[in-house]
Design a protein around this motif. Structure first.
Motif, mmCIF file in Angstrom:
data_model
loop_
_atom_site.group_PDB
_atom_site.id
_atom_site.type_symbol
_atom_site.label_atom_id
_atom_site.label_comp_id
_atom_site.label_asym_id
_atom_site.label_seq_id
_atom_site.Cartn_x
_atom_site.Cartn_y
_atom_site.Cartn_z
ATOM 1 N N LEU A 253 -1.849 -9.334 -16.147
ATOM 2 C CA LEU A 253 -0.473 -9.512 -16.628
ATOM 3 C C LEU A 253 0.303 -8.212 -16.590
ATOM 4 O O LEU A 253 1.476 -8.162 -16.195
ATOM 5 N N SER A 254 -0.334 -7.127 -16.987
ATOM 6 C CA SER A 254 0.329 -5.820 -16.976
ATOM 7 C C SER A 254 0.680 -5.403 -15.564
ATOM 8 O O SER A 254 1.798 -4.935 -15.286
ATOM 9 N N LEU A 255 -0.265 -5.591 -14.648
ATOM 10 C CA LEU A 255 -0.012 -5.219 -13.265
ATOM 11 C C LEU A 255 1.046 -6.116 -12.635
ATOM 12 O O LEU A 255 1.876 -5.666 -11.824
ATOM 13 N N SER A 256 1.058 -7.398 -12.983
ATOM 14 C CA SER A 256 2.065 -8.317 -12.437
ATOM 15 C C SER A 256 3.466 -7.899 -12.864
ATOM 16 O O SER A 256 4.416 -7.933 -12.056
ATOM 17 N N ALA A 257 3.614 -7.514 -14.142
ATOM 18 C CA ALA A 257 4.928 -7.057 -14.629
ATOM 19 C C ALA A 257 5.380 -5.805 -13.891
ATOM 20 O O ALA A 257 6.556 -5.665 -13.508
#
Length: 536
Positions: A253-257
């Motif tokens: 999720l962090s990398l997607s953001a």
């Protein structure tokens, strides 16, 4: 009936009795099958075989050929000796009930009446042939027993010079005395031995029953242990996989953001690049000069060449994945596996040797507890007693095998527990357990920063584990050269393993100061339960 000389020819030269299942070697000599087999068995180790009769040698173990003719003759002789029939009942043979030594005849009831009336007709059971009751030289019946020579003799032997003056007894009287004095005593001894043998058999059967019960109990215990292990392993697997999945989702999720933000920035930069390219391709100088300053096309916060690092702190690298839970799980798994080995054995029965105890140690009556005291015990000074430091060794020593023993340590004071060679110094400063090459120990106590240490040959290694229990297990695998220490918590925790080659017997060893230490378990501890001391 077969003559004595003929019967002698039917005797095996090994056992000296009539052949039983006679067999023949290649050299032509005959023996009982059992007798010659035993002789050949003894010759197996040398690899060279020979005939006991003529000593002819054979390179390989000779084959035994059954002598059918000799077998039949031996059987007929046995039947003749065992089944003696009345001499006078020729046409209708009847088994004889008595033999008349005077007449050299076997008699049935009918022909026995006449011989009963004469004292010269000595009667005996027909199991022995009358001719065997004669002395082969004088051809006279054996009537007397020479007590000095311990032989049966005839009248001529008694009158001859060889037995003259010797004490004589009638054979019947001598036989009765032998029955009463020797045979019955021997019978009683044999009865006693048989009773002891029967008792031994009953004892072994009881031991076998208990062994079977113990084995069954151990099998159930091991099965339960492995069921529990499988359950704990399944729980650990679920825990680790769940943690890995959670971290993967969080990181994803962090990398997607971050990727979404960078995509937006990439589109904006592309738009600005196209505008700059249009300006560069313009030929009208007025339009180019009227265009606002191109420096405004870049965001102020992006100046200074930080484009490559912008927003990087908002997400972790893949290498930053938290592996702590996995490492902890593997350590727990190792503790579980270690627990299999140390739970699979019986505890060694350790008793403290008062003769080695330093005078500031108080040893309990059951020899299981050592307590430090300021009161000197005034034990005699000997070569085996520790003189400087408050420590003691065990009576039992270990020279092979795998063993373990448990201790409970008081919360106060300092302590060392481990094992040592009997050659350890008993007087000098380096006679501390662990401060020499002859001993290994685990060290702890109230001033040890709440951590454990292991010591050997003055090399001290502090362990990362914090104290959480006051009970420990010491495991010895003498053949493998391993001495291990475990903390008896739940689950059991492995602390440290020394690996070396043991060159002497090993004794358990304790050192306590301002406290006490108790050895757990053992038969002596159970026998003297009322003598146990409570540790502070």
């Amino acid at each position: 009936m077969a003559s004595s000389a003929l019967r002698d020819e039917l005797d095996c030269s090994i056992c000296l009795i009539t052949y039983t299942d006679p067999v023949m070697l290649r050299c032509g000599h005959n023996f009982c099958r059992v007798c010659i087999d035993r002789v050949l068995d003894t010759q197996d180790q040398s690899g060279l075989y020979s005939c006991p009769e003529c000593r002819e040698e054979f390179q390989e173990r000779p084959e035994l050929q059954k002598n059918i003719t000799l077998h039949k003759v031996a059987e007929r002789l046995q039947e003749e000796v065992i089944g003696i029939f009345c001499t006078y009942c020729i046409h209708s043979p009847v088994p004889a009930v008595k033999s008349c030594l005077h007449c050299e005849a076997s008699l049935c009831d009918k022909h026995l009446r006449t011989h009963n009336k004469s004292p010269d007709h000595v009667l005996t059971d027909p199991s022995t042939l009358p001719e065997n009751r004669k002395y082969f030289i004088h051809k006279e019946l054996l009537k007397y027993y020479c007590t000095k020579e311990a032989v049966c003799i005839c009248v001529s032997c008694r009158l001859a010079g060889e037995h003259r003056g010797h004490q004589m007894e009638m054979m019947d009287e001598a036989s009765e005395k032998k029955k009463k004095k020797k045979l019955r005593n021997l019978l009683q001894k044999l009865i006693t031995k048989r009773e002891k043998t029967e008792e031994r058999v009953r004892s072994l059967e009881e031991r076998r029953r208990k062994t079977q019960e113990k084995s069954s109990g151990e099998a159930e215990r091991v099965t339960a242990l492995f069921i529990d292990m499988r359950r704990r392993l399944d729980d650990l697997e679920k825990k680790v996989l769940s943690e890995i999945s959670r971290q993967e989702k969080e990181e994803s999720l962090s990398l997607s953001a971050l990727i979404h933000q960078l995509e937006i920035k990439k589109d904006e930069l592309s738009r600005k690049m196209r505008h700059i390219e249009e300006l560069c391709n313009m030929t009208d100088p007025l339009t180019v000069l009227q265009e606002p300053d191109t420096g405004d096309l870049c965001d102020p916060e992006e100046g200074g060449g930080d484009e490559d690092t912008g927003g990087h702190d908002k997400a972790h690298d893949v290498d930053d994945l938290d592996m702590t839970v996995i490492s902890d799980t593997f350590r727990t798994l190792c503790d579980i596996i270690s627990g299999i080995r140390i739970y699979g054995e019986d505890p060694a029965d350790i008793l403290l040797d008062v003769n080695t105890a330093q005078n500031n140690l108080l040893i309990s009556d059951d020899l299981k507890t050592a307590t430090w005291t300021e009161i000197t015990q005034n034990r005699p000074e000997t070569a085996e007693r520790f003189q400087k430091h408050p420590q003691v060794m065990s009576r039992r020593r270990f020279t092979s095998g795998r063993h373990y023993w448990d201790v409970e340590i008081s919360r106060s004071g300092l302590w060392r527990v481990g094992m040592c060679y009997p050659s350890i110094d008993r007087r000098g400063h380096h006679s501390y357990i662990g401060d020499n090459s002859e001993s290994w120990c685990l060290y702890g106590g109230r001033v040890s920063n709440n951590h454990y240490s292991v010591i050997h040959d003055m090399r001290k290694t502090q362990l990362p584990h914090q104290v959480s229990s006051n009970r420990f297990r010491i495991c010895l695998d003498y053949g493998a050269g391993q001495l291990s220490f475990y903390e008896l918590c739940d689950p059991i925790r492995h602390l440290h393993t020394f690996t070396t080659t043991f060159t002497e017997p090993l004794h358990a060893a304790l050192w306590v100061y301002h406290g006490g230490m108790k050895i757990m378990g053992g038969t002596a501890s159970r026998r003297n339960h009322h003598n146990r001391r409570n540790l502070p």
